[in-house]
Design an enzyme around this catalytic site. Structure first.
Site, PDB file in Angstrom:
ATOM      1  NE  ARG A 112      32.161  29.190  30.107  1.00  0.00           N
ATOM      2  CZ  ARG A 112      31.426  30.175  30.623  1.00  0.00           C
ATOM      3  NH1 ARG A 112      30.320  29.889  31.272  1.00  0.00           N
ATOM      4  NH2 ARG A 112      31.807  31.435  30.522  1.00  0.00           N
ATOM      5  CB  SER A 113      34.849  24.020  24.683  1.00  0.00           C
ATOM      6  OG  SER A 113      33.878  22.991  24.753  1.00  0.00           O
ATOM      7  N   GLY A 114      32.084  26.108  25.653  1.00  0.00           N
ATOM      8  CA  GLY A 114      30.931  26.838  25.143  1.00  0.00           C
ATOM      9  C   GLY A 114      29.704  26.044  24.793  1.00  0.00           C
ATOM     10  CG  LEU A 478      30.960  11.983  29.338  1.00  0.00           C
ATOM     11  CD1 LEU A 478      31.058  11.776  30.845  1.00  0.00           C
ATOM     12  CD2 LEU A 478      32.325  11.841  28.677  1.00  0.00           C
ATOM     13  CE1 TYR A 480      22.322  14.492  25.041  1.00  0.00           C
ATOM     14  CE2 TYR A 480      21.045  12.506  25.446  1.00  0.00           C
ATOM     15  CZ  TYR A 480      21.440  13.515  24.590  1.00  0.00           C
ATOM     16  OH  TYR A 480      20.967  13.557  23.305  1.00  0.00           O
TER      17      TYR A 480
END
Length: 537
Positions: A112-114, A478, A480
């Protein structure tokens, strides 16, 4: 396959079943935490204070760390599976250790990058899983002399824009208008914003990258090779490794740019405006980006009735006189006047697009905020290649009013987007597309039945749009993410399952992505519900 969000009880059941297959020492989360902590400690330096970057459900900060970057409340129910451990690396070696320890322990790793993560794929899984959360890796190094910057995956777009502004008032970067997006997901999925007609996608302006592969090696562009570098410029980084950072190319922006907003309803000739927009917005000067949003709204002339509101929001990379010379000639339907235009600096335009459009701008430091309200929402996407006729627009308005809450956001292409080949990056939606549609619906009710009602509404409107959008495949964007269009269980049929959504996101580039994935991650360690599959064995 139905979206996983419809199946909270199935999620829970599968999570329990997976847990039953773990060895007895994994029965308690404390044991998982202890085992993982020991592994990380062995693979790290004694001075790293590993216990400060790892959280178990027993930790008082666990819930806050988990939900800080959880933007969609659909994935924050009591039945939503939670990670066994969250790792929040503070240096690159922590990422390497987390990958190797997850492999050693045989536990699924989510990255996860936020950013938005519309479908929660970075923090929800049917498997027992860890989260590798990159938010601490957020350094930004801007080199104005070279007009480049290195930006780590956990930084936000707002932090990047602020970092550029601190060094130069005539440079920017073509990326999203939502400033809390995480760099890692945004760029690796292609990334677009209101300068894409002038400079292309974010990924079109990447010069180098650093990634940790499945073997725990840190690779730059030269070390990873051109195939993998190509894959992470729009094919999604989480299928191939963990993106650490991108080196980007800055772009020039004028000292003053111009923004404006025009709003119309159906009784104010919105249909004519929308119809003309379809031909003008993708073909006009490449420095002009005009986003058009359509949403059912209360009629001002017929009380109790709904109408369609059209809101045109624009950025022009020039002054208002230059802009009016274009709109007066090409788009008189919007009736734009000089008093409707606002000339501001580029950094102020970033603030304007996130809602500070009342003429008073806060300090650019506002862009450093990561606060973003978590809401219930669903998004979908489409591409339009032929203008929609007026009669069909009028039919569409009736369907939108019938559905009631679903809106459409239309983003024009053309310009630079038409000049870049579809195979240049995994993102294939270039020439031939007039505009992209984002379907959107938000709600506040926590009742699951209400959620199902709203999800059904957006699916209905998506179905109504079938005659007017791309076909064979019906393409999608991608970034979305939309589990309605297909998902994989990452089992024996992963290639066949992956191809269902893969050709919609990547068209003819899908098979090349599969070959890259098979070469760099043959055992499919890096995976999610819509990852790139490996070739069948």
């Amino acid at each position: 396959m139905k979206p996983l969000t419809f199946l909270p009880s199935l999620f829970t059941l599968l999570f329990i079943l997976v847990s039953l297959h773990l060895s007895p020492s994994w029965a308690a989360s404390d044991s998982v935490y202890d085992t993982f902590l020991q592994c990380l400690s062995r693979r790290s330096q004694p001075s790293d204070h590993i216990s400060d970057i790892i959280y178990s459900p027993a930790n008082s900060s666990f819930a806050n760390v988990l939900t800080s970057y959880l933007r969609n409340r659909r994935f924050n129910s009591s039945s939503t599976p939670k990670p066994l451990v969250i790792v929040t690396p503070k240096q690159e070696s922590h990422v390497q250790a987390a990958i190797l320890c997850s492999k050693d322990l045989g536990v699924h790793l989510k990255i996860r990058s936020g950013g938005h993560d519309y479908e929660g794929m970075s923090y929800v899984s049917v498997d027992a899983f860890f989260i590798l959360d990159m938010f601490n890796l957020r350094s930004i190094d801007v080199d104005i002399q070279k007009e480049t910057a290195w930006v780590q995956a956990g930084a936000t777009l707002g932090e990047l824009y602020y970092g550029i502004w601190k060094k130069s008032k005539v440079h920017g970067f073509p990326a999203g208008v939502c400033t809390v997006l995480g760099i890692g997901g945004h760029l690796s999925g292609g990334g677009y914003g209101n300068m894409l007609r002038k400079y292309g996608l974010s990924a079109d302006n990447v010069l180098d990258a650093k990634i940790v592969d499945v073997q725990g090696r840190i690779l730059d562009r030269k070390a990873m090779g051109e195939d993998l570098f190509w894959a992470i410029l729009g094919g999604g980084g989480a299928s191939f490794g963990v993106i650490l950072a991108y080196q980007i190319k800055l772009v020039p922006v004028p000292e003053k740019v111009t923004v404006f907003r025009v709003e119309r309803t159906l009784d104010q000739n919105a249909t004519d405006l929308v119809y003309k927009w379809q031909s003008v917005a993708p073909s006009t000067d490449s420095g002009l980006f005009m986003r058009l949003s359509l949403l059912p709204t209360s009629s001002q002339t017929q009380k109790g009735q709904l109408t369609i509101g059209a809101s045109l929001v624009a950025l022009y990379l020039g002054n208002s006189d230059q802009l009016l010379a274009i709109t007066d000639k090409e788009f008189p339907e919007i009736g734009l006047r000089k008093e409707n235009c606002t000339e501001i600096s580029w950094i102020e335009s970033v603030l304007w697009w996130i809602g500070f459009d009342n003429g008073t701008f806060p300090a650019p430091e506002t862009l450093l905020s990561r606060d973003y309200p978590a809401i219930f929402f669903k998004r979908k996407s489409d591409y339009v290649q032929t203008p929609i006729a007026k009669a069909n627009l009028e039919w569409l308005w009736k369907k939108m009013i019938e559905v009631e809450k679903v809106g459409l956001s239309l983003n024009p292409y053309g310009g630079r987007m038409s000049e870049i080949p579809a195979s240049a990056t995994p993102f294939p939606h270039r020439a031939g597309n007039l505009f992209k549609i984002q379907y959107f619906i938000d709600w506040k009710e926590e009742d699951p039945e209400a959620g199902k009602k709203y999800l059904a509404q957006i699916s209905r409107l998506y179905s109504y749009m079938t005659p007017f959008v791309s076909k064979n495949p019906r393409s999608a964007f991608l970034n979305y993410r939309d589990l309605d269009i297909g998902a994989t269980t990452n089992g024996n049929n992963s290639y066949e399952e992956g191809r269902v959504y893969g050709v919609k996101y990547f068209n003819d580039n899908f098979e090349r992505l599969v070959k890259v994935k098979t070469a760099v991650d043959p055992n499919n360690f890096f995976r999610n519900e819509q990852s790139i599959p490996t070739l069948p064995k």
